[in-house]
Structures are given as C-alpha cells and as structure tokens.
Design an enzyme around this catalytic site. Structure first.
Site, short mmCIF file in Angstrom:
data_model
loop_
_atom_site.label_atom_id
_atom_site.label_comp_id
_atom_site.label_asym_id
_atom_site.label_seq_id
_atom_site.Cartn_x
_atom_site.Cartn_y
_atom_site.Cartn_z
N TRP A 1 72.50 63.96 -125.82
CA TRP A 1 71.24 63.56 -125.17
C TRP A 1 71.15 64.17 -123.78
O TRP A 1 70.11 64.64 -123.35
CB TRP A 1 71.10 62.03 -125.12
CG TRP A 1 70.47 61.50 -126.37
CD1 TRP A 1 71.10 60.98 -127.47
CD2 TRP A 1 69.07 61.44 -126.66
NE1 TRP A 1 70.18 60.63 -128.42
CE2 TRP A 1 68.93 60.89 -127.95
CE3 TRP A 1 67.92 61.81 -125.97
CZ2 TRP A 1 67.68 60.70 -128.55
CZ3 TRP A 1 66.66 61.62 -126.56
CH2 TRP A 1 66.56 61.06 -127.84
N ASN B 1 71.22 67.76 -137.64
CA ASN B 1 71.41 68.17 -136.24
C ASN B 1 70.21 68.91 -135.66
O ASN B 1 69.79 68.64 -134.54
CB ASN B 1 72.66 69.05 -136.11
CG ASN B 1 72.88 69.47 -134.67
OD1 ASN B 1 73.06 68.64 -133.79
ND2 ASN B 1 72.83 70.77 -134.40
N TRP C 1 82.81 71.10 -130.27
CA TRP C 1 81.82 70.38 -129.44
C TRP C 1 82.16 68.89 -129.36
O TRP C 1 81.94 68.23 -128.36
CB TRP C 1 80.41 70.56 -130.00
CG TRP C 1 79.81 71.87 -129.61
CD1 TRP C 1 79.45 72.89 -130.43
CD2 TRP C 1 79.49 72.31 -128.27
NE1 TRP C 1 78.95 73.93 -129.69
CE2 TRP C 1 78.96 73.60 -128.36
CE3 TRP C 1 79.63 71.74 -127.00
CZ2 TRP C 1 78.55 74.33 -127.25
CZ3 TRP C 1 79.22 72.46 -125.88
CH2 TRP C 1 78.69 73.73 -126.01
N TRP D 1 60.62 60.20 -114.58
CA TRP D 1 60.42 59.70 -115.95
C TRP D 1 59.16 58.83 -116.01
O TRP D 1 58.83 58.14 -115.05
CB TRP D 1 61.61 58.85 -116.41
CG TRP D 1 62.91 59.58 -116.47
CD1 TRP D 1 64.03 59.33 -115.73
CD2 TRP D 1 63.26 60.68 -117.32
NE1 TRP D 1 65.04 60.20 -116.05
CE2 TRP D 1 64.60 61.05 -117.03
CE3 TRP D 1 62.58 61.41 -118.30
CZ2 TRP D 1 65.26 62.09 -117.68
CZ3 TRP D 1 63.24 62.45 -118.95
CH2 TRP D 1 64.55 62.77 -118.63
N GLU E 1 81.89 74.01 -134.13
CA GLU E 1 81.13 72.74 -134.09
C GLU E 1 82.09 71.58 -133.85
O GLU E 1 81.79 70.65 -133.09
CB GLU E 1 80.34 72.55 -135.38
CG GLU E 1 79.27 73.59 -135.62
CD GLU E 1 78.36 73.80 -134.42
OE1 GLU E 1 77.91 72.82 -133.81
OE2 GLU E 1 78.11 74.98 -134.07
N TRP F 1 65.99 59.82 -121.18
CA TRP F 1 66.89 60.10 -122.31
C TRP F 1 67.70 58.87 -122.71
O TRP F 1 68.11 58.72 -123.86
CB TRP F 1 67.81 61.28 -121.98
CG TRP F 1 68.77 61.04 -120.85
CD1 TRP F 1 68.58 61.34 -119.53
CD2 TRP F 1 70.08 60.44 -120.93
NE1 TRP F 1 69.68 60.96 -118.79
CE2 TRP F 1 70.61 60.42 -119.61
CE3 TRP F 1 70.85 59.94 -121.98
CZ2 TRP F 1 71.88 59.89 -119.33
CZ3 TRP F 1 72.12 59.42 -121.69
CH2 TRP F 1 72.62 59.40 -120.39
C1 LIG Z 1 70.44 64.02 -129.59
C2 LIG Z 1 71.70 64.17 -130.42
C3 LIG Z 1 72.51 63.08 -130.66
C4 LIG Z 1 73.70 63.22 -131.39
N1 LIG Z 1 74.47 62.10 -131.62
C5 LIG Z 1 75.63 62.24 -132.30
C6 LIG Z 1 76.47 61.11 -132.53
O1 LIG Z 1 76.18 59.98 -132.10
N2 LIG Z 1 77.61 61.29 -133.26
C7 LIG Z 1 77.98 62.52 -133.74
O2 LIG Z 1 79.03 62.63 -134.39
N3 LIG Z 1 77.22 63.62 -133.51
C8 LIG Z 1 76.07 63.52 -132.82
N4 LIG Z 1 75.28 64.62 -132.62
C9 LIG Z 1 75.78 65.95 -133.05
C10 LIG Z 1 75.39 66.41 -134.46
O3 LIG Z 1 74.00 66.22 -134.68
C11 LIG Z 1 76.16 65.68 -135.57
O4 LIG Z 1 77.55 65.70 -135.28
C12 LIG Z 1 75.94 66.36 -136.93
O5 LIG Z 1 74.56 66.39 -137.25
C13 LIG Z 1 76.71 65.58 -138.00
O6 LIG Z 1 76.47 66.12 -139.27
P1 LIG Z 1 77.62 66.88 -140.05
O7 LIG Z 1 78.88 66.09 -140.00
O8 LIG Z 1 77.07 67.21 -141.39
O9 LIG Z 1 77.78 68.19 -139.14
P2 LIG Z 1 78.51 69.58 -139.40
O10 LIG Z 1 77.53 70.68 -139.10
O11 LIG Z 1 79.17 69.61 -140.71
O12 LIG Z 1 79.59 69.63 -138.23
C14 LIG Z 1 80.96 69.23 -138.42
C15 LIG Z 1 81.36 68.27 -137.33
O13 LIG Z 1 81.31 68.92 -136.06
C16 LIG Z 1 80.93 67.98 -135.05
N5 LIG Z 1 79.68 68.41 -134.42
C17 LIG Z 1 78.72 69.22 -134.93
N6 LIG Z 1 77.74 69.41 -134.01
C18 LIG Z 1 78.09 68.70 -132.92
C19 LIG Z 1 77.50 68.50 -131.64
N7 LIG Z 1 76.34 69.07 -131.28
N8 LIG Z 1 78.12 67.68 -130.77
C20 LIG Z 1 79.30 67.09 -131.09
N9 LIG Z 1 79.91 67.26 -132.27
C21 LIG Z 1 79.33 68.06 -133.18
C22 LIG Z 1 80.73 66.65 -135.74
O14 LIG Z 1 81.92 65.90 -135.65
C23 LIG Z 1 80.45 67.06 -137.18
O15 LIG Z 1 80.77 66.05 -138.12
C24 LIG Z 1 74.07 64.50 -131.89
C25 LIG Z 1 73.24 65.60 -131.66
C26 LIG Z 1 72.06 65.44 -130.93
C27 LIG Z 1 71.19 66.65 -130.68
#
Ligand SMILES: Cc1cc2nc3c(=O)[nH]c(=O)nc-3n(C[C@H](O)[C@H](O)[C@H](O)COP(=O)(O)OP(=O)(O)OC[C@H]3O[C@@H](n4cnc5c(N)ncnc54)[C@H](O)[C@@H]3O)c2cc1C
Length: 280
Positions: A206, A165, A102, A130, A99, A183
C-alpha cells in the site's frame, strides 16, 4: 462491516457466505499441493502470465506462506529441482524467485518500522492533502466505482478472500490516486478481507502504491483502470467472472472521471513538493 451491507452474506440458496474461500486448502498438505500444481502447470508461463488476472498462472501460495504452512526455503528447493530437470524453466523460475524476495524485502522494512501499517515510511508525506469521502470509500469497497476492473477486483476480494496482484495494484491506486483517500483506510480493508493479509506485505505494498514507501511507485504513475483492463483482461473474462453482466441494467456511471482524477492527483502530489515530471 455490517454498515457496508456487502453481499453475499448468505447466498440465495442459504449456503455459507465463505464458500468462495475454498480455492485455498488450509494446512501443510494444501500448501504442498498448491506448490505442486504451480510447478506443473503455472511456472512455464509465469513471466507474462503472472500479470493476467484472466489466467490461472500464479502459485496461490500467499496464504500458505502467511500462516507458515510452507517456507520460502522449501519452495526454492522444489523450484531448483524442477529447473534442473527442465532447463527452459530457468527464466520463469528466476522471475518467481524475485517475487518471493519482495516478501522478504517487506519483512525487512517491517523490522525497521514496526508501525508500517499506520505510519508513512517517508515522513515528508505527513502533510499529504488526503480527502475523506465515506461515500467514495463505500463505493470502492463494494465494487461500485463504475470502472469494471476495479469493481471486479473488489468483488473478488469480498467473495473469495483473494485478489490478483495486478488488480490489487489497480484497485489500490484507484483509492489513493483517483479518490485521494488515505492509503491506511485501504490497507485496513484489505487486512479485514484478505486470506493472505500480511503485516509486512500489505502495508508495504500500500505504501508503494501511495508513493510514501521505502520503495515507492513514482507519484505520476496513476493507473488507468480502462487501459489496464484492455491490456490485462483483453477478453473480459476476469471482469465477467466477478462483476457479472447486469442484463439490461446499464453499467453504473464512473464515480469520478479518469482524466479529472489524474490531474487532481498530480496536483495533490505536486503540492507537497514531488517533481515536475508528469510522464507516465
Ligand atoms: C495493495 C497490495 C496489497 C497486498 N497485500 C498483500 C498481503 O496482505 N499479503 C501478501 O502475501 N501479499 C500481498 N500483496 C502482494 C501480492 O499481491 C500477493 O502476494 C500475490 O497476489 C499472491 O498471489 P500468489 O501467491 O498467487 O502470487 P505469486 O505471483 O505466485 O507470487 C509468489 C509469492 O511471492 C510473494 N509476492 C508476490 N508479489 C509480492 C509483492 N508485491 N509483495 C510481497 N510479496 C509478493 C508472495 O508471497 C507470493 O505468494 C499485495 C499487493 C498489493 C498491490
């Protein structure tokens, strides 16, 4: 923002609207605390638990990473220490590492395309049909779509500055595919509301949902907001937390029928030449 008349701007007891943001403690100490909590109580069940908005099993590190309060290297170092002393954590730790990757991936894409928040990564998306219904956008942003998981997610976002997420994926898919709204409008709303609003991960995700990104969800994947809720919030815990029961007031009717919206989205994607495989 004011036009949308979202609540609560101030709670009924006159408290600060932003008090729901308190799940995050800004600063380096807050970041280290979040990491410690996650390693002690979230990591073991992270593999399946990360998809469950009704459970508290993710790290909540995203705002801290966003503002440089902790580095990915520090997180990986602490993760390795824990895994060395507790080998059964190898598999969930690997999932967590992926994660974090990503995030790096999205920064790479941003480097390639600095206008990631305004420009489709895939240029062939510029003719996508759109629709631009302000009424539908408003219902989505306010959490009044008539789909409880989407409504709970949008309210979590507004009230706490965060959204799980799995629910981000469902809410984003709903805007783009059920409502056929560009989007970029959703990305902007998330940018305005998220505490972790990130110039790479927000537009990158997005664009993934919309299907125009560097790594994109298949066009025929139209998340069903009802089955997603049954699967990932089976006991209604998350939905009840953020989209409180309305007493005797019936739940609003869906603003769009799922089966109709799915077919309309598939037609729109096919109209711009996406494949003929509709399997989900
Ligand atoms: C439409 C959409 C918009 C999003 N916008 C953002 C945003 O603006 N900022 C953001 O940090 N994340 C974003 N995310 C990714 C993800 O939802 C969040 O990083 C995550 O929910 C943060 O919670 P956590 O730290 O508890 O995640 P955990 O599950 O604990 O993951 C650990 C870390 O991994 C990274 N990570 C996890 N999933 C993703 C992912 N899909 N993409 C990129 N990094 C990821 C993050 O840095 C996160 O803090 C988005 C996802 C979607 C579907």
């Amino acid at each position: 923002m004011e036009d949308l008349a979202l609540t609560p701007q101030k709670t009924s007891s006159g408290k600060n609207w932003a008090e729901g943001f308190s799940i995050f403690k800004p600063g380096e100490a807050g970041a280290r605390g979040a990491l410690r909590r996650f390693l002690a109580s979230g990591l073991a069940d992270y593999e399946d638990g990360r998809d469950r908005p009704d459970k508290d099993l993710t790290s909540y590190l995203s705002p801290h990473l966003r503002f440089g309060e902790i580095s990915p290297r520090r997180i990986l170092t602490e993760l390795d220490k824990v895994v060395r002393s507790t080998p059964r954590l190898v598999a969930p730790a690997e999932k967590f590492r992926k994660e974090l990757v990503w995030r790096e991936f999205n920064y790479n894409i941003l480097d390639l395309q600095p206008e990631l928040h305004t420009r489709n990564f895939r240029d062939d998306f510029s003719t996508f049909p759109w629709q631009s219904s302000d009424k539908d956008f408003r219902a989505w942003a306010r959490g009044e779509t008539g789909y409880p998981l989407v409504d709970a997610g949008m309210k979590q976002l507004w009230q706490t500055g965060f959204m799980h997420n799995r629910v981000r994926m469902v809410c984003a898919s709903f805007l783009v595919k059920h409502l056929l709204i560009d989007w970029r409008r959703g990305e902007q709303w998330f940018w305005d509301c998220l505490l972790d609003a990130d110039p790479a991960s927000n537009p990158g995700n997005w664009q993934w949902v919309a299907g125009c990104g560097a790594d994109a969800a298949p066009y025929f994947r139209v998340f069903n907001p009802i089955t997603q809720a049954d699967k990932f919030d089976p006991d209604d815990i998350y939905r009840r937390k953020f989209d409180k029961p309305r007493g005797t007031v019936p739940y609003p009717r869906p603003i769009v029928d799922h089966a109709f919206a799915r077919e309309r989205a598939l037609d729109a994607y096919r109209s711009r030449g996406d494949g003929n495989d509709d399997s989900d």
